[in-house]
Design an enzyme around this catalytic site. Structure first.
Site, PDB file in Angstrom:
ATOM      1  N   TYR A 214       0.843  -1.204   0.000  1.00 16.86           N
ATOM      2  CA  TYR A 214       0.000   0.000   0.000  1.00 16.86           C
ATOM      3  C   TYR A 214       0.880   1.256   0.000  1.00 16.86           C
ATOM      4  CZ  TYR A 214      -3.324   3.533   1.700  1.00 16.86           C
ATOM      5  OH  TYR A 214      -4.090   4.669   1.850  1.00 16.86           O
ATOM      6  N   LYS A 218       1.135   4.266  -2.912  1.00 17.68           N
ATOM      7  CA  LYS A 218       0.843   5.683  -2.704  1.00 17.68           C
ATOM      8  C   LYS A 218       2.058   6.555  -3.061  1.00 17.68           C
ATOM      9  CE  LYS A 218      -3.476   5.390  -1.536  1.00 17.68           C
ATOM     10  NZ  LYS A 218      -4.549   6.020  -2.307  1.00 17.68           N
TER      11      LYS A 218
END
Ligand SMILES: NC(=O)c1ccc[n+]([C@@H]2O[C@H](COP(=O)([O-])OP(=O)(O)OC[C@H]3O[C@@H](n4cnc5c(N)ncnc54)[C@H](OP(=O)(O)O)[C@@H]3O)[C@@H](O)[C@H]2O)c1
Length: 338
Positions: A214, A218
């Site tokens: 994750y 990002k």
């Protein structure tokens, strides 16, 4: 009695006294460093607390333009759809759950036109993207909010992360942003106006152990937004990577707002009020990134002043270990109840 006595016979001391240009150099360097810090701080505070952002009218609000919002079935995306409609855009809302999208649309009372697109962005399916493009065809799209996102079910070491979770995170957080932007951007270039908001996370700025996939997805968004922004600015298009700390939502699993953790409503109001202002991200060397919510801005500015990324990584690792422990205990309790 003085604590430190300068020994004037020290070779370094006599060397400095004999070379006054050196003290002038040190003074100039100190003054420059202080001025840089003072200017950056002034910009952060002025943009966060005083200056308004670019008006949404520049992107076609109240003039028949559309806003496209992915992940509009809950949390931050749902608020973007509602607030952009209130600001005078027609809206296209996209996500997997048709029921939840219908609920979002039912909240829109401004008389805006709406379109619902159900799509599973984890599938990276050409037919689904063609249908998305068909739904957008002929619309004067002024705003795109790439908001849909997925994180890990709970903090987990990379070696134990399932292949399915990794692939879903990459497909939704990175590939979908590329594919949907590729559908929308050419029309914006033609019309010479547009706003593209990519919803990022502090996890992209601070490498986050136990959320490694994750976190990296990002970071991808941050770099992609900077590069795309440089390409599209000459075409009248603003690209902004919205750096987000915790917000109350299903994803964060946080239910109660605090000064540091806003509701999606308060968060989105801040984003839309500060378009074009870097706020807490000013002077951090991340062009196109904005940290607009006031307390998130202060955290970003503080981290930039301290500048100890290694320390923040260690803190985040500790935080995620304890979140995982609590999440596993909760899972155990729920399993016993069944
Ligand atoms: N909340 C926070 O603390 C926080 C912090 C930093 C960054 N963010 C970012 O903010 C964005 C919004 O998150 P949120 O907090 O509002 O979470 P949320 O309430 O869980 O919303 C996530 C949205 O993404 C959609 N989505 C998830 N998987 C999808 C898929 N496979 N295909 C299509 N749509 C999908 C969901 O719709 P369906 O389930 O109906 O498909 C939902 O509308 C994300 O990009 C997240 O990374 C949030």
């Amino acid at each position: 009695m003085p604590l430190v006595v300068l020994d004037r016979s020290l070779p370094l001391f006599t060397w400095v006294v004999d070379h006054p240009w050196f003290s002038t150099f040190l003074l100039t360097l100190g003054a420059f460093t202080f001025a840089r810090f003072a200017i950056k701080t002034a910009v952060v505070f002025a943009q966060t607390f005083v200056l308004p952002g670019i008006s949404l009218k520049k992107f076609g609000a109240k003039n028949g333009a559309w806003a496209v919002v992915t992940g509009a079935s809950s949390g931050i995306g749902r608020e973007f759809a509602i607030q952009l409609a209130k600001a005078g855009f027609n809206v296209v809302v996209a996500a997997r759950s048709a029921n939840a999208l219908n609920e979002t649309v039912a909240e829109i009372t401004s008389g805006a036109q709406t379109k619902i697109v159900t799509i599973d962005l984890s599938k990276d399916d050409d037919a689904a993207y063609n249908a998305f493009a068909a739904a957008c065809e002929g619309l004067d799209i002024g705003v795109l909010v790439n908001n849909a996102g997925k994180s890990h079910e709970m903090p987990t070491d990379f070696a134990e992360t399932t292949k399915e979770e990794m692939e879903d995170i990459l497909a939704i957080n990175t590939k979908a942003v590329l594919r949907i932007t590729a559908i929308v951007a050419p029309g914006m270039i033609q019309r010479k106006r547009g706003l593209i908001l990519n919803i990022g996370s502090f996890a992209g700025a601070i490498p986050s152990p136990m959320l490694a996939t994750y976190s990296a997805s990002k970071a991808f968004l941050s770099t992609f937004s900077s590069a795309l922004g440089a390409e599209l600015t000459p075409h009248g298009i603003t690209v902004e990577h919205v750096n987000t700390y915790f917000v109350v939502s299903n994803m964060s699993k946080i239910r109660r707002a605090t000064a540091l953790i806003p509701t999606p409503g308060a968060f989105v109001r801040a984003v839309l009020a500060k378009i074009g202002c870097a706020c807490g991200a000013a002077g951090t060397g991340r062009p196109g990134t904005s940290t607009p919510f006031w307390s998130h801005a202060l955290v970003d500015w503080g981290m930039n002043v301290v500048g100890w990324t290694g320390g923040f990584v260690g803190y985040t690792h500790g935080l995620h270990r304890s979140i995982r422990k609590r999440a596993l205990k909760k899972k155990e309790r729920e399993a016993k109840k069944q």
